[in-house]
Design an enzyme around this catalytic site. Sequence first.
Site, PDB file in Angstrom:
ATOM      1  N   GLU A 231       0.884  -1.173   0.000  1.00  0.00           N
ATOM      2  CA  GLU A 231       0.000   0.000   0.000  1.00  0.00           C
ATOM      3  C   GLU A 231       0.910   1.208   0.000  1.00  0.00           C
ATOM      4  O   GLU A 231       1.564   1.512   0.990  1.00  0.00           O
ATOM      5  CB  GLU A 231      -0.920  -0.011   1.222  1.00  0.00           C
ATOM      6  CG  GLU A 231      -2.147   0.853   1.036  1.00  0.00           C
ATOM      7  CD  GLU A 231      -2.067   2.175   1.774  1.00  0.00           C
ATOM      8  OE1 GLU A 231      -1.690   3.173   1.116  1.00  0.00           O
ATOM      9  OE2 GLU A 231      -2.370   2.211   2.962  1.00  0.00           O
ATOM     10  N   CYS A 265      -2.053   8.998   2.908  1.00  0.00           N
ATOM     11  CA  CYS A 265      -1.906   8.480   1.546  1.00  0.00           C
ATOM     12  C   CYS A 265      -3.179   8.685   0.736  1.00  0.00           C
ATOM     13  O   CYS A 265      -3.126   8.781  -0.488  1.00  0.00           O
ATOM     14  CB  CYS A 265      -1.520   7.003   1.575  1.00  0.00           C
ATOM     15  SG  CYS A 265      -2.640   5.970   2.538  1.00  0.00           S
TER      16      CYS A 265
END
Length: 463
Positions: A231, A265
């Site tokens: 990720e 993010c």
Amino acid sequence: MSESLKTISPIDGNLYIERPYTPSQTVTQMLVAAQTAQDAWKHASIEDRAAILTGCVQNFESKKENIVDELAWQMGRPVKFGAGEINGFVERASHMIAIAEEALKPIEIPQKEGFTRYITREPLGVVFTIAPWNFPFMTAVNSIIPALMAGNAVILKHATQTHLCGERMVDSFVEAGLPKDLFQIVVASHQLAAEIIQSDQVEYVCFTGSVPGGKAIETAALGKFIGVGLELGGKDPAYVRPDADIMSAAENLVDGAMFNSGQSCCGIERIYVHADVYDNFVAAFVDIVKSYTLGSPLEIETTLGPMVSATAADFVRRQVLDAVGTGARALIDPALFPADNPGTPYLAPQVVVDVNHSMRLMTEESFGPVVGIMKVSSDDEAIALMNDSEFGLTASVWTEDVDAAIRIGDQVETGTWFMNRCDYLDPALAWTGVKNSGRGCTLSSVGYESLTRPKSYHLKTAV
């Protein structure tokens, strides 16, 4: 190379904690102990695992007050918002525990006369989780709880900036009765982390971090034939259509861009606004940003804390200066935020207009309290600009037209598509990305698939 891990607090620049790196021999012993613990744990029923892990989560939650203060000292999250990190941890953990029995049950195969056939989901063994500092509990839980629920053991390496968060998780779980050695934390340099990946004991790596970090993980795992979940970064866009509720869109997008000082993010880093509502949206957005209070995260009135480091803050400052130098306009006067101080982690929020995709601010991950806003003339233009990125983690549209939202979403290259929402993880949905935002999936029932391996049973019952 330093012999110890050092966490420097962004609050005052002083050493907060220090831990010696785990010796290689000790790491080997940890991995062997994890395998031994997992051999027993995999035979526990899902019901028993759920009961134990629910107690672990409850024990962790009971320590919320102390954890919130520690979080502020480690990475600058204002204490005003610290409890949300713990609440998110509990929400995700509780959901993944609740769905485990259904997600992990054997796969039924249509009956065939004379045969019994089914597929089970077997645990992998030892899972190595490498967690980041920006959401140190909520990101870590995405793999830790489902890995344990699936019957695996977990070795955790937490980020240097938030190593203490990892210790708090492990200590809370062990204190609540999780079997010994099933969940351990290692104090590891990048080199030692690579050695752990290259060992014969690790069967899966869960990494959350930067694109270069993801490449390093893949390099370390090369030739080991183990699974790797990545990720990575994001440059998440939003599109405000002419039929949007402008005030609601502005309020939510400011929060999506500025929460955690923009260090998310899936935070909003670029916004495309239809020309018909552009001026009204920008005005509302700027007014809301001006209402923020930059300061010490230990003060309850602070809504914007320091970035994680002076280096990170200066990187964002350079992006803004570069954009302004090529024709963009910065709409926020840093003087409105007296705590702003060049060369320190304290950075005023910024809104930049008259931007385009030749500017780093619109293409390069900022990971700070800044957002570029660009005027567009149509849905098609917005779609093209949203897709003009190396990243694809989340994206959102702000509209009252559900059909249009779905139609646009079908064309946007992203792992999660939002309508009238942003910067949120629903644990019932798969958390995944495309392009340089990563590979693999956590959360939801789909998240269990990478933490188990299928085993087929083909039993002939008639001669």
